[in-house]
Design an enzyme around this catalytic site. Structure first.
Site, PDB file in Angstrom:
ATOM      1  N   TYR B 158     -16.204  -1.037   3.773  1.00 51.50           N
ATOM      2  CA  TYR B 158     -16.485  -0.053   2.732  1.00 51.50           C
ATOM      3  C   TYR B 158     -17.802   0.667   3.033  1.00 51.50           C
ATOM      4  O   TYR B 158     -18.849   0.016   3.151  1.00 51.50           O
ATOM      5  CB  TYR B 158     -16.550  -0.792   1.403  1.00 51.50           C
ATOM      6  CG  TYR B 158     -17.202  -0.092   0.235  1.00 51.50           C
ATOM      7  CD1 TYR B 158     -18.229  -0.712  -0.475  1.00 51.50           C
ATOM      8  CD2 TYR B 158     -16.780   1.168  -0.204  1.00 51.50           C
ATOM      9  CE1 TYR B 158     -18.831  -0.108  -1.568  1.00 51.50           C
ATOM     10  CE2 TYR B 158     -17.376   1.784  -1.295  1.00 51.50           C
ATOM     11  CZ  TYR B 158     -18.398   1.136  -1.981  1.00 51.50           C
ATOM     12  OH  TYR B 158     -18.989   1.739  -3.061  1.00 51.50           O
ATOM     13  N   ASP B 243     -16.374 -10.695  -1.328  1.00 50.37           N
ATOM     14  CA  ASP B 243     -16.203  -9.651  -2.333  1.00 50.37           C
ATOM     15  C   ASP B 243     -14.714  -9.571  -2.640  1.00 50.37           C
ATOM     16  O   ASP B 243     -13.929  -9.080  -1.825  1.00 50.37           O
ATOM     17  CB  ASP B 243     -16.742  -8.317  -1.788  1.00 50.37           C
ATOM     18  CG  ASP B 243     -16.715  -7.212  -2.840  1.00 50.37           C
ATOM     19  OD1 ASP B 243     -15.976  -7.346  -3.848  1.00 50.37           O
ATOM     20  OD2 ASP B 243     -17.405  -6.191  -2.662  1.00 50.37           O
ATOM     21  N   ILE B 245     -13.162  -8.002  -5.142  1.00 51.48           N
ATOM     22  CA  ILE B 245     -12.996  -6.949  -6.141  1.00 51.48           C
ATOM     23  C   ILE B 245     -11.561  -6.457  -6.244  1.00 51.48           C
ATOM     24  O   ILE B 245     -11.128  -5.968  -7.293  1.00 51.48           O
ATOM     25  CB  ILE B 245     -13.960  -5.777  -5.854  1.00 51.48           C
ATOM     26  CG1 ILE B 245     -14.087  -4.860  -7.063  1.00 51.48           C
ATOM     27  CG2 ILE B 245     -13.532  -5.012  -4.615  1.00 51.48           C
ATOM     28  CD1 ILE B 245     -15.066  -3.713  -6.859  1.00 51.48           C
ATOM     29  N   LYS B 282     -11.590  -2.059 -10.236  1.00 53.95           N
ATOM     30  CA  LYS B 282     -10.374  -1.768  -9.487  1.00 53.95           C
ATOM     31  C   LYS B 282      -9.120  -2.298 -10.177  1.00 53.95           C
ATOM     32  O   LYS B 282      -8.148  -1.584 -10.367  1.00 53.95           O
ATOM     33  CB  LYS B 282     -10.473  -2.359  -8.074  1.00 53.95           C
ATOM     34  CG  LYS B 282     -11.733  -1.962  -7.338  1.00 53.95           C
ATOM     35  CD  LYS B 282     -11.831  -0.453  -7.111  1.00 53.95           C
ATOM     36  CE  LYS B 282     -13.144  -0.101  -6.424  1.00 53.95           C
ATOM     37  NZ  LYS B 282     -13.314   1.349  -6.264  1.00 53.95           N
TER      38      LYS B 282
END
Lengths: 434, 444
Positions: B158, B243, B245, B282
């Site tokens: 990302y 992570d 998410i 998300k």
């Protein structure tokens, strides 16, 4: 295994300011369930005007339910993460800020950066204005949270500007110069002044003389001024509040270098009593600073849900005007209640026209004129008399014997009980000590 | 006198810090340039049908109706649990405790458990609240590393990490290179190689940060690989940040393995080096509400993170709303299931559409995007050609997609294409445009 920042003590939680809170948590006063518990007088919260907000909400349920004229705004808000902030909210905020400064200054919404509380704003400003190892000069006494907020992750140093009860802790030019020299001796490059106006813990507003001294000093040394004006909405008496921006304008300093070196911090936590919603802001005339701080605000944005609600509340100008006036009246009367109560028992309060607290002189109760004696007195006050008040040393006060007492975070009855407990404290001390 | 004047002229007019004027905020990268092009000419079905379609924004808009329906049927969710908006307002407005509302932490813990099909337990007392995962990742970096230290991150990753993990912290990212020869899976060699690279630059490695499910790959990390990464971190005595998410965006529950499950299976041995980041941006499509969390198995990290979260707390108003919504198990189970299915369908739609246009994607099973392989049509296999193709697609095909180089992909020609931030109709328009673009190229 962890970083230096994680293992050091710069989070500041070992200070007496926070230790008092811990004792309160263990044994909190409740009029019904625990009447002999510790009364919390160390929390600068404004609980006096919630009924006004509650009645507004009762009459205006739509923003709470994500509704506005035309339907639901839920989806739009849920997706809104633009770090420039909700335009409607920034517009209302800029007008509100002007209103509490009697419209002597106008604020451009484009120069506002929204942050998750002023805690976040203050830290972000340090990241933007100074390198690790550089310093800001801060007048004493000052809010204990600054030791964490300004220094912890930024590596910036605080060099205190000394003050004295002899002139009611006012800021004087010689003290500014002394602090600057002291920083030089410590090989610390000074990047700016950090003032809180109205002051926490003094509850006083800076006079135009003091503002002049500060501005002249900053011009002379070519440094920044950060003015934390978080208590500007709590000015309940004369003299009226003069914002640093107004002082600059009066001296015709728009479009000079200093104009872009002055930055204001504020929040809705104190005057509106909404610390939970995390609504803070930075205001600056420097485009470069606004650009940098806006990007940095990604690390602490304000929930769009709360931005929307507050845009509605502040947008109701009739309500906001009424709120400001009524809130001031109530703060003034609460202060009077505390001060006259203490005066009866010989305890003097610094004369103040703002804030949610009083700065009181307990030197007459010290066993000796030392900070050890101040701590001893503080422990007695907490454990024997059940009052969590904040000792001056936790605010880096240069003289022992001063304490901050908050007056707007409890009912009248509880404040009355607190005053009676102070009477008991005074009675138990040497006769005619105070 | 003259010297003084010259000195003043040489000083920058405002005198900001290095952090403030550096470009580590990363906003000059193509990732953000594409957004600008979209902002200037945004697609709208009616008013601007030839505008740029935004496919560079990893947002989940496919399940809003479920949330809106819930709010309609449960007005008490926004009314602090009562039938009138004003009740409970004052307690909530005053609540700024950095522990966060207990009801909110309980609801988050339960939601995280449900997403993992009950295969891992989460204790509400280990949850630290932050204003979004952006804040959580930065905060963890401040706690786990000193300025000058390094975090190892598998590529592609990302683009926001370059800012979030490095900007104010002064910490470095050393990439762990992955490529298409094995579907971009993380290998032991790649980890070792990155570790050595950091050492050669005199950087102390403090941890590995993985994103699982991966952004931009849109795929979950296999159990065996997770175990390998954990073993690597243990052998070097460093941290592991996961992570997660996109955990609720795995198309089927069984496909996603969380690091939490692996730790539970081994009775939490060596778990103090593991920390999970999560957010509702998300899975629930609520990026505007700023709801992030750190879940750490390390007590000292939990305590320190909590103190540091003072700089980035979640609005108590928002905590209250989510505590209400997420503690409704019937609702959350239905939401998780439905959301997954809709994302899976969207994914199928885009992958089929691209296949018909002659474009292959990495086999994905999660996330809000697919990882598209345009390398066969690159003039030359290098970054410049990838960016040239990206610009062509942006300005000619009018699609803003994200070039792999902005994700630090070492292989040119890959692009991340988002599919969940628009209506099905818009997605069809986008696929038609790609189809025509590829046809035009074939004719040439």
């Amino acid at each position: 295994m962890l970083s230096r920042k994680a293992t050091c003590k710069s989070h500041g939680e070992d200070s007496s300011y926070f230790l008092g809170w811990q004792e309160y948590e263990k044994n909190p006063h409740d009029p019904v369930r625990n009447p002999s518990g510790i009364i919390q007088l160390g929390l600068a919260e404004n609980q006096l005007s919630f009924d006004l907000l509650e009645s507004w909400i009762a009459k205006n349920q739509e923003p709470i339910g994500f509704m506005k004229k035309g339907g639901s705004i839920f989806r739009e808000l849920a997706l809104f993460q633009d770090y420039r902030g909700l335009p409607a909210f920034k517009k209302e905020l800029s007008e509100y800020m002007a209103a509490i400064r009697q419209d002597k200054v106008r604020f451009d919404p484009n120069n506002i950066v929204l942050t998750a509380g002023s805690t976040s704003a203050n830290e972000a400003l340090m990241f933007c204005l100074a390198e690790a190892g550089e310093a800001f000069l801060v007048p004493t006494p000052y809010y204990p949270g600054f030791d964490r907020d300004l220094k912890w992750r930024t590596g910036v140093e605080i060099v205190p500007i000394q003050s004295s009860s002899v002139n009611n802790f006012r800021i004087i030019p010689s003290a500014l110069e002394e602090a600057y020299q002291h920083a030089q001796k410590l090989h610390l490059k000074v990047k700016g002044l950090f003032i809180t106006n109205p002051s926490n813990p003094l509850g006083t507003t800076l006079s135009s003389h003091e503002l002049d001294h500060l501005i002249n000093f900053a011009i002379d040394k070519n440094i920044h001024i950060v003015s934390d004006e978080i208590y500007s909405g709590t000015v309940f008496d004369s003299p009226r509040f003069i914002s640093i921006m107004e002082a600059l304008k009066k001296k015709n300093l728009e479009n000079t270098t200093i104009w872009s070196r002055v930055h204001i911090v504020s929040s809705l936590s104190k005057d509106f009593g909404l610390p939970g919603f995390r609504i803070g802001m930075i205001y600056s005339n420097s485009e470069t600073l606004i650009a940098a701080a806006t990007k940095m605000s990604s690390f602490g944005l304000v929930s769009s849900q709360s931005q929307f609600l507050l845009s509605r509340i502040l947008g109701d100008k009739k309500f906001t005007r009424k709120y400001i006036m009524e809130n001031r009246k109530r703060l003034k009367s609460r202060r009077k209640m505390l001060v006259s109560g203490l005066q009866k028992y010989g305890i003097r309060c610094l004369e103040n026209n703002a804030g949610l607290f009083c700065w009181i002189d307990m030197r007459c109760l010290l066993s000796s004129y030392t900070f050890e004696a101040e701590m001893e007195l503080w422990r007695r006050i907490i454990f024997k008399y059940g009052l969590n008040i904040s000792p001056g040393s936790s605010f880096h006060c240069p003289e022992p014997g001063w304490f901050r007492i908050c007056f707007s975070n409890m009912s009248e009855e509880t404040l009355d009980l607190a005053v009676r407990r102070i009477k008991a404290l005074v009675d138990s001390s040497a006769p005619n000590a105070c | 006198m003259a010297i003084k004047i010259i000195e003043q002229q040489q000083q920058p007019s405002v005198g900001l810090s290095r952090v403030a004027v550096s470009d580590t905020h990363g906003e000059d990268s193509p990732y953000f340039a594409g957004w600008k092009a979209y902002d200037q000419d945004p697609y709208d079905e009616l008013t601007n049908p030839s505008g740029v379609i935004q496919m560079g924004l990893a947002e989940n808009q496919v399940s809003f109706d479920l949330l809106e329906k819930y709010l309609e049927e449960h007005p008490e969710a926004t009314n602090n649990g009562s039938s009138t908006a004003a009740s409970g307002f004052r307690e909530n407005a005053l609540f700024q405790d950095y522990h966060g509302l207990q009801s909110f932490r309980k609801a988050m813990a339960s939601f995280m458990e449900q997403i993992r099909g009950g295969r891992a337990k989460f204790s509400p007392d280990r949850i630290v609240i932050t204003a979004g995962a952006t804040a959580a990742n930065e905060l963890l970096t401040f706690i786990l590393a000193d300025p000058g230290d390094a975090l190892l991150i598998p590529t592609p990753y990302y683009p926001g990490f370059d800012r979030d993990l490095r900007w104010r912290t002064g910490v470095n990212i050393v990439p762990v290179h992955c490529d298409s020869s094995n579907n971009f899976e993380i290998t032991r060699q790649a980890l070792e190689s990155a570790y050595k690279e950091a050492e050669s630059k005199n950087m102390r490695v403090r941890g590995v940060l993985i994103t699982n499910p991966s952004n931009p790959l849109g795929a979950t990390i296999k159990r065996a690989i997770l175990e390998q990464v954990l073993e690597f971190a243990t052998s070097k005595n460093i941290h592991l940040v996961s992570d997660e998410i996109y955990s609720g965006s795995a198309f089927s529950s069984g496909e996603f393995v969380s690091i939490a499950e692996i730790l539970e299976a081994r009775n939490y041995k060596d778990s103090e080096r593991v920390h999970i980041v999560y957010s509702l941006s998300k899975d629930l499509g609520l990026p505007g509400f700023r709801v992030g969390t750190i879940y750490s198995y390390n007590d000292k990290v939990v305590t320190t993170a909590r103190r540091m979260s003072s700089f980035t707390l979640i609005s108590s108003q928002t905590q209250q709303l989510l505590a209400s919504m997420l503690s409704d198990r019937k609702f959350t189970e239905m939401y998780i299931r439905t959301n997954r299915e809709r994302l899976r369908q969207r994914y199928q739609m885009i992958v089929d559409g691209l296949k018909n246009a002659g474009i292959q994607c990495l086999e994905g099973n999660a996330g809000l995007f697919c990882w598209m392989n345009m390398s066969p049509i690159l003039e030359k296999p290098n970054r410049e050609q990838e960016l040239a193709l990206w610009e062509l697609i942006l300005h000619e095909v009018k699609l803003n997609i994200s070039p792999g180089s902005s994700c630090h992909c070492s292989e040119p020609g890959w692009f991340r294409v988002c599919f969940a931030n628009m209506s099905e109709k818009t997605l069809e328009v986008a696929l038609t445009r790609i189809h025509h673009f590829m046809e035009r190229r074939r004719v040439r």
